[in-house]
Design a protein around this motif. Structure first.
Motif, mmCIF file in Angstrom:
data_model
loop_
_atom_site.group_PDB
_atom_site.id
_atom_site.type_symbol
_atom_site.label_atom_id
_atom_site.label_comp_id
_atom_site.label_asym_id
_atom_site.label_seq_id
_atom_site.Cartn_x
_atom_site.Cartn_y
_atom_site.Cartn_z
ATOM 1 N N VAL A 194 70.849 -0.047 -17.941
ATOM 2 C CA VAL A 194 71.653 -1.803 -18.519
ATOM 3 C C VAL A 194 72.373 -2.482 -17.295
ATOM 4 O O VAL A 194 72.665 -1.801 -17.356
ATOM 5 N N SER A 195 71.643 -3.704 -17.849
ATOM 6 C CA SER A 195 72.815 -4.535 -17.181
ATOM 7 C C SER A 195 74.063 -4.808 -18.351
ATOM 8 O O SER A 195 73.871 -4.103 -18.996
ATOM 9 N N PHE A 196 75.185 -4.832 -17.221
ATOM 10 C CA PHE A 196 76.696 -4.781 -17.822
ATOM 11 C C PHE A 196 76.921 -5.822 -17.675
ATOM 12 O O PHE A 196 76.942 -6.377 -16.543
ATOM 13 N N ARG A 197 77.749 -6.306 -17.776
ATOM 14 C CA ARG A 197 79.213 -7.497 -18.379
ATOM 15 C C ARG A 197 80.496 -6.604 -17.694
ATOM 16 O O ARG A 197 80.435 -5.659 -16.873
ATOM 17 N N GLU A 198 81.595 -7.589 -17.487
ATOM 18 C CA GLU A 198 82.670 -7.559 -16.911
ATOM 19 C C GLU A 198 83.949 -5.994 -18.514
ATOM 20 O O GLU A 198 84.670 -5.845 -17.708
ATOM 21 N N ASP A 199 82.837 -5.880 -18.574
ATOM 22 C CA ASP A 199 83.598 -4.030 -19.835
ATOM 23 C C ASP A 199 82.181 -3.592 -20.464
ATOM 24 O O ASP A 199 81.573 -3.973 -19.295
ATOM 25 N N THR A 200 81.912 -2.840 -21.795
ATOM 26 C CA THR A 200 80.787 -2.465 -21.409
ATOM 27 C C THR A 200 80.042 -2.423 -22.435
ATOM 28 O O THR A 200 79.910 -2.125 -23.067
ATOM 29 N N GLU B 123 83.343 0.802 -11.770
ATOM 30 C CA GLU B 123 84.505 1.738 -11.856
ATOM 31 C C GLU B 123 84.628 2.141 -13.147
ATOM 32 O O GLU B 123 84.824 3.016 -14.069
ATOM 33 N N ALA B 124 85.241 0.585 -13.979
ATOM 34 C CA ALA B 124 85.546 1.177 -15.231
ATOM 35 C C ALA B 124 84.289 1.412 -16.584
ATOM 36 O O ALA B 124 84.820 2.345 -17.479
ATOM 37 N N ALA B 125 83.575 0.371 -16.095
ATOM 38 C CA ALA B 125 82.048 0.905 -16.560
ATOM 39 C C ALA B 125 82.173 2.073 -17.065
ATOM 40 O O ALA B 125 81.881 2.918 -18.122
ATOM 41 N N LEU B 126 81.822 2.988 -15.490
ATOM 42 C CA LEU B 126 81.128 4.546 -15.475
ATOM 43 C C LEU B 126 82.302 5.046 -16.011
ATOM 44 O O LEU B 126 82.009 5.868 -17.005
ATOM 45 N N GLN B 127 83.790 4.973 -16.062
ATOM 46 C CA GLN B 127 84.443 5.859 -16.835
ATOM 47 C C GLN B 127 84.460 6.001 -18.070
ATOM 48 O O GLN B 127 84.503 6.988 -18.773
ATOM 49 N N ALA B 128 84.328 4.873 -19.156
ATOM 50 C CA ALA B 128 83.740 4.687 -20.675
ATOM 51 C C ALA B 128 82.882 5.502 -20.424
ATOM 52 O O ALA B 128 82.389 6.540 -21.785
ATOM 53 N N SER C 43 84.459 5.377 -4.975
ATOM 54 C CA SER C 43 84.673 4.840 -6.801
ATOM 55 C C SER C 43 83.601 5.516 -7.894
ATOM 56 O O SER C 43 84.167 6.260 -8.712
ATOM 57 N N TRP C 44 82.821 4.861 -7.702
ATOM 58 C CA TRP C 44 81.945 4.881 -9.098
ATOM 59 C C TRP C 44 81.176 6.868 -8.681
ATOM 60 O O TRP C 44 80.824 7.347 -9.278
ATOM 61 N N HIS C 45 81.270 7.407 -7.122
ATOM 62 C CA HIS C 45 80.919 8.165 -7.717
ATOM 63 C C HIS C 45 82.104 9.497 -7.900
ATOM 64 O O HIS C 45 81.711 10.279 -8.822
#
Length: 154
Positions: free
Chosen positions: A24-30, A75-80, A124-126
């Motif tokens: 899904v398309s994402f913003r600057e957060d989750t 990266e932050a979105a992936l961590q969440a 970092s995404w990996h």
């Protein structure tokens, strides 16, 4: 794509027996571009993965992730997502991060993440769990070649 459309898509995937991932398309957060929570969507999709939640090699839903959002926030979105997805392979293919000028209806020049920076960010995404990595809007074959080379180095 909104949450109900994503869930409908996944239901069709299950009905037709076709393996697929959902992003899904994402913003600057989750949040998705629709404003809904990506984490809530992932929780709702878990049972569609294999009937018991996400497990590698489980159901027809083979991954979940983000696309067409700012690479600086991937990266932050992936961590969440990693904690919410409970073992699902993660997908990440953000755009180049260019600003959009609504009044001019065009991309703002010189605001994109350069290919070397995009390629470095993919490491970092990996590390955050992404296993399907690429690029969306405004990425080019040269961008993807740089991503491939960067991942091969790591």
């Amino acid at each position: 794509l909104c949450a109900s459309s994503a869930i409908d898509f996944c239901t069709y995937v299950q009905a037709f027996g076709v393996p697929a991932w959902i992003s899904v398309s994402f913003r600057e957060d989750t949040r998705m571009a629709s404003g809904e929570s990506i984490l809530d969507l992932v929780s709702a999709l878990g049972p569609l993965a294999n009937g018991q939640g996400w497990q590698r090699g489980g159901g027809l839903l083979v991954g979940v992730g983000i696309n067409c959002g700012p690479p600086a926030h991937a990266e932050a979105a992936l961590q969440a997502l990693s904690s919410a997805a409970k073992g699902a392979p993660l997908v990440c293919y953000p755009n180049k991060g260019e600003g959009w000028d609504e009044s001019a209806r065009g991309w703002v020049p010189d605001t994109a993440m350069p290919d070397p920076g995009f390629a470095a960010a993919c490491r970092s995404w990996h590390a955050a769990g992404a296993r399907f990595i690429g690029g969306c809007c405004r990425t080019t074959p040269a961008t993807i070649a740089a991503v491939r080379a960067s991942l091969a180095e790591s």
